[in-house]
Design a protein around this motif. Structure first.
Motif, mmCIF file in Angstrom:
data_model
loop_
_atom_site.group_PDB
_atom_site.id
_atom_site.type_symbol
_atom_site.label_atom_id
_atom_site.label_comp_id
_atom_site.label_asym_id
_atom_site.label_seq_id
_atom_site.Cartn_x
_atom_site.Cartn_y
_atom_site.Cartn_z
ATOM 1 N N ASP A 115 50.217 27.036 36.674
ATOM 2 C CA ASP A 115 49.773 28.107 35.777
ATOM 3 C C ASP A 115 48.737 27.608 34.773
ATOM 4 O O ASP A 115 48.881 26.505 34.224
ATOM 5 C CB ASP A 115 50.960 28.669 34.987
ATOM 6 N N GLY A 116 47.699 28.431 34.537
ATOM 7 C CA GLY A 116 46.784 28.061 33.469
ATOM 8 C C GLY A 116 45.363 28.560 33.599
ATOM 9 O O GLY A 116 44.610 28.501 32.639
ATOM 10 N N ALA A 117 44.955 29.066 34.766
ATOM 11 C CA ALA A 117 43.571 29.516 34.936
ATOM 12 C C ALA A 117 43.414 30.964 34.486
ATOM 13 O O ALA A 117 44.347 31.768 34.590
ATOM 14 C CB ALA A 117 43.137 29.390 36.389
ATOM 15 N N VAL A 118 42.247 31.293 33.993
ATOM 16 C CA VAL A 118 41.926 32.686 33.681
ATOM 17 C C VAL A 118 40.805 33.191 34.582
ATOM 18 O O VAL A 118 40.268 34.274 34.366
ATOM 19 C CB VAL A 118 41.577 32.866 32.184
ATOM 20 N N ALA A 119 40.478 32.412 35.593
ATOM 21 C CA ALA A 119 39.561 32.839 36.651
ATOM 22 C C ALA A 119 39.978 32.092 37.909
ATOM 23 O O ALA A 119 40.387 30.931 37.848
ATOM 24 C CB ALA A 119 38.114 32.524 36.295
ATOM 25 N N ALA A 120 39.904 32.756 39.029
ATOM 26 C CA ALA A 120 40.339 32.141 40.283
ATOM 27 C C ALA A 120 39.299 31.153 40.804
ATOM 28 O O ALA A 120 38.095 31.351 40.627
ATOM 29 C CB ALA A 120 40.578 33.219 41.333
ATOM 30 N N PRO A 121 39.753 30.079 41.465
ATOM 31 C CA PRO A 121 38.836 29.230 42.234
ATOM 32 C C PRO A 121 38.510 29.973 43.530
ATOM 33 O O PRO A 121 39.173 29.810 44.552
ATOM 34 C CB PRO A 121 39.644 27.953 42.465
ATOM 35 N N THR A 122 37.495 30.813 43.473
ATOM 36 C CA THR A 122 37.346 31.899 44.452
ATOM 37 C C THR A 122 37.037 31.448 45.874
ATOM 38 O O THR A 122 37.304 32.198 46.813
ATOM 39 C CB THR A 122 36.283 32.908 43.981
ATOM 40 N N ALA A 123 36.485 30.259 46.065
ATOM 41 C CA ALA A 123 36.241 29.807 47.444
ATOM 42 C C ALA A 123 37.544 29.707 48.216
ATOM 43 O O ALA A 123 37.581 29.939 49.428
ATOM 44 C CB ALA A 123 35.513 28.469 47.442
ATOM 45 N N SER A 124 38.639 29.387 47.526
ATOM 46 C CA SER A 124 39.941 29.247 48.187
ATOM 47 C C SER A 124 40.588 30.580 48.509
ATOM 48 O O SER A 124 41.584 30.616 49.246
ATOM 49 C CB SER A 124 40.891 28.431 47.300
ATOM 50 N N LEU A 125 40.063 31.676 47.971
ATOM 51 C CA LEU A 125 40.629 32.987 48.267
ATOM 52 C C LEU A 125 40.525 33.335 49.751
ATOM 53 O O LEU A 125 41.251 34.189 50.245
ATOM 54 C CB LEU A 125 39.926 34.078 47.452
ATOM 55 N N HIS A 126 39.625 32.664 50.473
ATOM 56 C CA HIS A 126 39.379 32.999 51.874
ATOM 57 C C HIS A 126 40.392 32.382 52.834
ATOM 58 O O HIS A 126 40.358 32.687 54.031
ATOM 59 C CB HIS A 126 37.985 32.522 52.279
ATOM 60 N N PHE A 127 41.284 31.528 52.343
ATOM 61 C CA PHE A 127 42.158 30.786 53.251
ATOM 62 C C PHE A 127 43.468 31.529 53.502
ATOM 63 O O PHE A 127 44.001 32.215 52.635
ATOM 64 C CB PHE A 127 42.419 29.390 52.699
#
Length: 343
Positions: free
Chosen positions: A173-185
């Motif tokens: 826990d701790g991000a306020v924005a997603a590491p969006t490249a990983s959203l595709h997996f």
């Protein structure tokens, strides 16, 4: 460098407001540094595009519902938490906060309250939350997922975003924005990568809301990045160095993974254990130490992230990549398509 060099035209209709389903059906633009023609593929093709022994490096940060809407007296106030200070205090960007004074109490939904403790030079505030419950518990009760402004400005956040804006690797826990490249997996894609002999490692970088702030300076030398907290443990660093020593390529999945890897690497290219803040700002002329490639979504004009990919591939090459992406209907930004950049 002049920030105008990193500008490009992006039609509004190219901005994705929802992700594709399944996630690995997103398109993947493959670009190399040798000037070869671009490849039009899909994320699910990654096992055929990488080599046995390559390592994909993921960010396992978890997005918290860090967007809060509240009141100070009769005035509406919005807060986006972006960096933890301690158990009860977070640094936050405040909307409609010009009249906010130190000591003011902001009331959020579900009886969540915070005191505006201190205003910082960048206009953000330290908020001290009342009570004894962990702030993360309070946010689950009162907060919303902090969608990027280029999405939130066009539609409201809804229940689907709780899942859509979280990666399958999210643990810390701790991000306020997603590491969006990983959203595709997806689990199926990960299984196919395992079968192809492509390894994976994780690190943690808690992405802050500063990632969305525009570059207001005219020269890159005058821009100051917001610090973000990250960690790579010694065992992970050792495995990454061993893989690279054996001829494998380290492919950062997302600019967040890349920035932490480069922060942890010495001049000798060796990755070492790292824990703490990084404000690394990568622009053309930077000599990469740790990574051999990058998988990343398509970024905003004049943004620090477009500067980063231009440092990796060359500014003219990246302008050509983005012109091709616009002309061939690739979807941009957090919920958009992806690219595989191999310099």
């Amino acid at each position: 460098m002049n920030v105008d060099l990193f500008d490009f035209d992006l039609p509004a209709e190219r901005i994705a407001l929802r992700p594709v389903r399944p996630r690995d059906a997103a398109r993947l633009l493959v670009a190399t540094g040798d000037g070869a023609p671009f490849g039009d593929r899909h994320v699910r093709d990654l096992p055929q595009l990488l080599r046995r022994g390559d390592v994909l490096v993921f960010n396992d940060t978890r997005v918290i519902p860090a967007q809060l809407e509240g009141h100070r007296g009769e005035a509406r106030v919005g807060a986006t938490l972006h960096k933890r200070i301690d158990l009860r205090r977070w640094q936050a960007f405040i909307r409609n906060g010009k009249r906010l004074r130190e000591g003011d109490c902001i009331a959020f939904p579900s009886e969540v309250q915070a005191v505006a403790e201190q205003r910082h030079e960048d206009g953000s505030w330290t908020l001290a939350f009342s009570g004894e419950e962990p702030v993360e518990v309070l946010l689950e009760r009162a907060g919303q997922m902090p969608l990027p402004p280029y999405i939130a400005g066009k539609r409201p956040t809804d229940a689907a975003d709780r899942e859509d804006y979280q990666t399958m690797f999210a643990r810390q826990d701790g991000a306020v924005a997603a590491p969006t490249a990983s959203l595709h997996f997806t689990p199926d894609l990960v299984a196919a990568l395992d079968a192809a002999g492509v390894a994976r490692e994780t690190l943690t970088l808690h992405v802050g809301a500063g990632t969305f702030l525009p570059v207001k300076a005219q020269d890159t030398a005058e821009h100051r990045m917001h610090a973000e907290w990250g960690r790579i443990d010694a065992e992970t660093a050792d495995r990454l160095n061993a893989a690279r020593g054996a001829g494998g390529r380290l492919i950062a999945v997302g600019t967040t993974s890349l920035r932490l890897l480069e922060s942890a690497a010495g001049e000798d290219g060796v990755i070492r254990a790292f824990e703490g803040d990084t404000s690394i700002f990568i622009t053309p002329g930077y000599r990469f130490r740790a990574v051999d490639g990058l998988m990343t979504n398509f970024h905003l004009p004049r943004s620090t992230l477009f500067m980063l990919v231009s440092a990796l591939m060359g500014l003219e090459r990246m302008k050509a990549v983005y012109a091709y992406a616009v002309g061939n209907d690739y979807r941009f930004y957090s919920y958009g398509d992806s690219s595989l950049l191999l310099p």
